[in-house]
Design an enzyme around this catalytic site. Structure first.
Site, mmCIF file in Angstrom:
data_model
loop_
_atom_site.group_PDB
_atom_site.id
_atom_site.type_symbol
_atom_site.label_atom_id
_atom_site.label_comp_id
_atom_site.label_asym_id
_atom_site.label_seq_id
_atom_site.Cartn_x
_atom_site.Cartn_y
_atom_site.Cartn_z
ATOM 1 N N LYS A 109 0.831 -1.207 0.000
ATOM 2 C CA LYS A 109 0.000 0.000 0.000
ATOM 3 C C LYS A 109 0.866 1.258 0.000
ATOM 4 C CE LYS A 109 -4.079 -2.006 0.200
ATOM 5 N NZ LYS A 109 -5.116 -1.800 1.185
ATOM 6 N N GLN A 117 -1.611 -12.563 10.279
ATOM 7 C CA GLN A 117 -1.954 -12.453 8.868
ATOM 8 C C GLN A 117 -0.630 -12.312 8.125
ATOM 9 O OE1 GLN A 117 -4.355 -9.078 9.470
ATOM 10 N NE2 GLN A 117 -2.687 -7.626 9.391
ATOM 11 N N ASP A 172 -3.051 -6.453 0.060
ATOM 12 C CA ASP A 172 -1.688 -6.702 0.553
ATOM 13 C C ASP A 172 -1.659 -7.718 1.695
ATOM 14 O OD1 ASP A 172 -3.015 -4.951 2.258
ATOM 15 O OD2 ASP A 172 -1.192 -3.854 2.802
ATOM 16 N N ASP A 186 -3.858 -8.062 17.307
ATOM 17 C CA ASP A 186 -4.531 -7.298 16.267
ATOM 18 C C ASP A 186 -5.798 -8.029 15.823
ATOM 19 O OD1 ASP A 186 -4.182 -5.157 14.066
ATOM 20 O OD2 ASP A 186 -4.417 -7.007 12.911
ATOM 21 N N ASN A 187 -6.934 -7.342 15.880
ATOM 22 C CA ASN A 187 -8.211 -7.893 15.397
ATOM 23 C C ASN A 187 -8.461 -9.341 15.812
ATOM 24 O OD1 ASN A 187 -9.136 -5.569 14.122
ATOM 25 N ND2 ASN A 187 -7.931 -6.002 12.289
ATOM 26 N N GLU A 216 -7.151 -6.231 20.849
ATOM 27 C CA GLU A 216 -7.330 -5.000 20.096
ATOM 28 C C GLU A 216 -8.535 -5.177 19.182
ATOM 29 O OE1 GLU A 216 -6.076 -4.280 16.631
ATOM 30 O OE2 GLU A 216 -6.084 -2.091 16.698
ATOM 31 N N LYS A 249 0.467 4.656 9.368
ATOM 32 C CA LYS A 249 0.432 3.236 8.994
ATOM 33 C C LYS A 249 1.078 3.019 7.624
ATOM 34 C CE LYS A 249 -4.091 2.716 9.675
ATOM 35 N NZ LYS A 249 -5.404 2.025 9.768
ATOM 36 N N TYR A 250 1.112 4.083 6.790
ATOM 37 C CA TYR A 250 1.609 3.904 5.419
ATOM 38 C C TYR A 250 2.823 4.765 5.104
ATOM 39 C CZ TYR A 250 -3.106 2.097 5.427
ATOM 40 O OH TYR A 250 -4.240 1.425 5.772
#
Lengths: 602, 602
Positions: free
Chosen positions: A197, A257, A292, A331-332, A360, A472-473
């Site tokens: 990204k 992930q 991604d 995360d998630n 989270e 984040k990017y």
């Protein structure tokens, strides 16, 4: 038709044990050193005297043969309780035992009969009590965490914006000086190239764009490797050591992930979802597409592959534990099976009882609570979206009451890299101060994402809660020495948090009556009432608010008619107060409110 | 350190099933023909479409292989439900099944992607859903009773005051004419001579004194014999048959205690408590002594004796069941082990699913509720001591809400042979009328002890709740034809109860706002809203009260701005009402209040 009657229940009923989780199928949670009320309904038929004890042991390891016995006392309405303190992290079991006390029954009846002029029966041949009835309830599991599971001040930063592990180690000095306890790092692993990204989550990354740290894995390795731009694993170890020197702990992101370039994609294709043509599918929540990222398939049809994947996920945790990490921000977690967490967390904690997992998850209420029930040590909350006096009062009351308080430990974050919400969107520094004061004093754990102290307030658009130019990017450069930085204010709040045990307990909070809907006042106290704090917050970042706040002086152990001391930890001022009704005037230009230490005159 | 990961939880969470009892360890209770909401929290990770069904079967007997399947629907906040009707008494099991629907997930995503201009993946090779995940919850036990377990009008009388079984059979004609459903008889067994009680519970009985029917057993027999003065067992059978002809049911007292002359005393001395000298101990709660009664020892030290006693107690029930009795009012169940009832009731009901047990316990709240949880079909309540608007509102709300409503069926008795309380003590007939109207319309089961309709109001003393010249110790002659008898009023109330399904459901009640603390108003309705009743009671037996009662018209299915009909079942008057606020004027000389049938204009 002759059936042999077997009792289904013991002679004495032992019911409704607390602490417990909603389903009762998982351990309730407490922390080392905190007094815990262990209680149950206990009764039997007839009028015999009962006795009850709570027996407690550490359920695993060498100490497990030793049971501590705590006498329980009847506190009314057939409820019995003991206040106990668990002094070691790990899984404990509580067994409640109750029995008919023939001696005590005889003695009581003999006294009554003598008083009534009757002749009591001889001692111990009591005619009321039959053979000594006895019942056992449990074992009830209780998980004991170290105190950091409940109380702590967290600071989130991206190491790549601080110059990698080495630069981050330097930045930690300032974070420690602000009084934080935990520094949380987004993923530090190699980042995929495929479908990387670009800035602001665009699909086309330029050659210099660093990509999202959550697109984990590349040729350099996966979840057990570090991104070369951040440094080496040795550099990471040095960062962990430096944090420890400074009284800080490093919390690591645990994001299950993979980028398309993660080694698992070629080594374990069965751990991913496949399209009809055999290709691996990226993550999607149509119409949103996350090109991604490949999500993991936690239920591959081949059972051996499932076991392999789950074990590999566990080994990631074990790897970072071996590098000194004891806190994982997951995360998630709601996008992975509840069954996976119910297995993973106890599996890790059985060997490392000091390891903590933070959920989270910003998702539906039942799911948030269940993640805590199956094992998460701490949980993100809806604080970010609770802003009014009524919303905050109702939400914090729910979080600090049964059943949640026995297993769900809330973390209040005014902002995260994903969420710029409410009064912070385009908000002034007064808005940032008031949200921080609320987060830091309503519950024992709070956290901020770096940039908060600089009042970063630009949303990406009107329609979502992302930041403009999200870190984040891309890599962010910030001027930490800005003149209007909130760092001094945050330092004062964290200092007060450390000074006051009242602010580190989840259980003792009471909201104060007051007429003004833009003034929120609440008292918190330590179990022994040795420490009492009153927080009064102006919920209006733009205007002066006045109100009269009513204190429940009896509950707070303060005198009703003589003066007591109110010391403002933020302003350094001491007041002498008399009575339950206290007038306050809150000017956002001066500060977001009062953080008052209340105590009797010595 | 290699552990094979096994999931502790299924892929889909199925939690918090309802209906259920507080501990979850016993069957929830419903009745035949009543719509029941079966519900659970159901969710999984990710975004896949779920489906769920509730499968239900009768757990025992020849029909048990047949499972009925009821689709569940999502009703918000991850809750799923199905409304089902159980059409047969007996133990049922409910299994909830949930699964990921790959087809539906694909169809939903394809539609969204097409709308967004994306190309959906081919059908059934869905890349989001893995292999079809599937979970099962339960089986959850549900006990189904015949409707009499929840709804009925009871009348208690002493057969010996009515001329034995034959005289009672005649009296039943009048009881049936008053509209009662159940006639409850105190024990009909032989009465002991030893330590027989005289009038007003005195220790010395004269030669003509009949003694207390609860001092069960004499040379003529024990719990399976009838007192010769009442008639023969054949006479009893004729009484049961006559009751059935009249649409009445006979309920029998089940009092597990013995007079010193009971056959068990010599045949099974091990079933009693013994003093040091080997003699059998009478009942006592010092300083109170019950010399005419030996309590049973339900936990004799010899396990074979325990089994023998429990089995013998069961055989008493089986004996009376074989004589046509299907309702047992259990005397003081809280003085016998909870474990005994948890065994006895299901043991009897497994063979006779139409048998009901009423818990005649006035004891501590936790014990009252637990007796219901372990199996009692119906329970005495604190109604007798709930008198004010606030007390009645709070108590009835508790009884008709979860968790109680799923297992505890309340019976409201304004008086019993043991209890003359509150406004009835020396009270006027208006007091009797208002307490009857409350009892008969607040919950679906109520009962009175004979003499109520004559306004018998003399307590034995200021200090206890016994009647003067209690019928427990002497034979009463009454003039049922008294001019001011409440029988006509009671007849009207019972007629209205039979006419209105709204008054036979425990679940649908709402108290109305109104300003006057001496006026209590509440609406009740059938599940389909085809029947709506409004009751307005004047809680003051001595004065006229006025008030404005507020109706929740939307909930009651009535128009907000156009007229609806209010027909007073007690006065036979029809009113046309408009709007939520209705003025009432209640004169105790006219009656205790309104019992109104509300309906839209046809």
């Amino acid at each position: 038709m002759t059936r042999v009657p077997e009792p289904l229940l013991p002679p004495i009923v032992i019911d409704d044990f607390r602490p417990r989780t909603p389903s009762g199928a998982f351990p309730a949670k407490v922390v080392e050193g905190e007094p815990v009320r262990v209680s149950a309904d206990i009764y039997t038929d007839g009028h015999d005297e009962l006795r009850a004890v709570a027996r407690i042991h550490l359920a695993t390891g060498p100490g497990s043969a030793t049971w501590a016995e705590h006498p329980m006392t009847a506190v009314g309405n057939d409820r019995w309780e003991a206040v106990v303190t668990f002094d070691r992290a790990g899984r404990h079991e509580v067994v409640v035992e109750a029995w008919v006390d023939l001696e005590a029954t005889w003695a009581r009846d003999a006294r009554i009969m003598l008083d009534a002029g009757q002749e009591p029966p001889p001692r111990r041949s009591d005619h009321v009590a039959p053979t000594g009835r006895h019942s056992t309830g449990g074992p009830h599991p209780v998980w004991v965490d170290r105190p950091r599971a409940v109380a702590g001040a967290w600071y989130e930063l991206f190491p790549r914006s601080e110059g990698g592990f080495a630069g981050t180690a330097e930045r930690l000095v300032e974070v420690a000086a602000m009084g934080f306890d935990v520094v949380y790092l987004p993923p530090v692993h190699p980042i995929g190239r495929t479908q990387r990204k670009g800035p602001d989550n665009t699909l086309a990354a330029g050659p210099g764009d660093p990509g999202s740290p959550w697109a984990i894995g590349g040729p350099e390795g996966g979840h057990t490797a570090v991104h070369p731009d951040l440094g080496t694993l040795d550099d990471f170890d040095r960062l962990v050591a430096r944090a420890r020197q400074l009284g800080l702990e490093i919390a690591l992101d645990y994001a299950l992930q993979c980028s398309p370039d993660h080694p698992w994609v070629s080594e374990h294709p069965a751990w991913f979802h496949h399209r009809a043509d055999g290709s691996i599918a990226h993550a999607a929540n149509p119409p949103k597409q996350y090109q991604d990222i490949y999500p993991l398939d936690f239920w591959p049809s081949d059972e051996a592959e499932r076991r392999g994947l789950w074990q590999a996920c566990r080994e990631i945790v074990e790897f970072w534990v071996s590098h000194g990490v004891r806190i994982f921000l997951v995360d998630n977690p709601h996008t992975k099976p509840m069954a996976f967490w119910a297995w993973l967390i106890p599996a890790v904690q059985s060997l490392h009882p000091d390891v903590l997992f933070l959920s989270e998850a910003f998702t539906r209420p039942k799911v948030m609570v269940k993640l805590a029930e199956v094992g998460f040590s701490q949980s993100y909350t809806y604080f970010t979206w609770r802003r009014t006096k009524a919303e905050l009062t109702s939400y914090v009351t729910e979080l600090t009451s049964e059943p949640l308080v026995d297993h769900f430990r809330p973390a209040f974050w005014p902002n995260t890299p994903d969420i710029l919400a409410g009064p912070l969107r385009g908000g002034n520094l007064a808005a940032f101060r008031l949200r921080l004061l609320l987060a830091a004093t309503l519950v024992p754990t709070y956290g901020i994402y770096s940039g908060f102290e600089l009042g970063e307030n630009q949303p990406r658009s009107e329609h979502d809660e992302e930041y403009a130019h999200s870190e984040k990017y891309e890599i962010k450069a910030r001027d930490w020495s800005a003149a209007d930085s909130l760092a001094p204010f945050i330092t004062e709040v964290n200092r007060a948090r450390r000074a006051h045990p009242a602010l580190r307990s989840l259980r003792n909070i009471a909201f104060c009556d007051s007429a003004n809907d833009l003034v929120l006042a609440y008292a918190r106290w330590s179990d022994d009432l040795a420490d009492v704090v009153l927080v009064v917050v102006n919920l209006d970042p733009d205007g002066v608010q006045e109100d009269t706040v009513w204190l429940d002086l009896e509950r707070l152990g303060l005198p009703a008619r003589t003066p007591f001391v109110a010391y403002d930890e933020l302003r350094g001022e001491t007041y002498s107060w008399v009575g339950a009704a206290q007038y306050v005037r809150l000017d956002p230009a001066v500060g977001p409110g009062h953080l008052l230490h209340l105590r009797p005159v010595r």
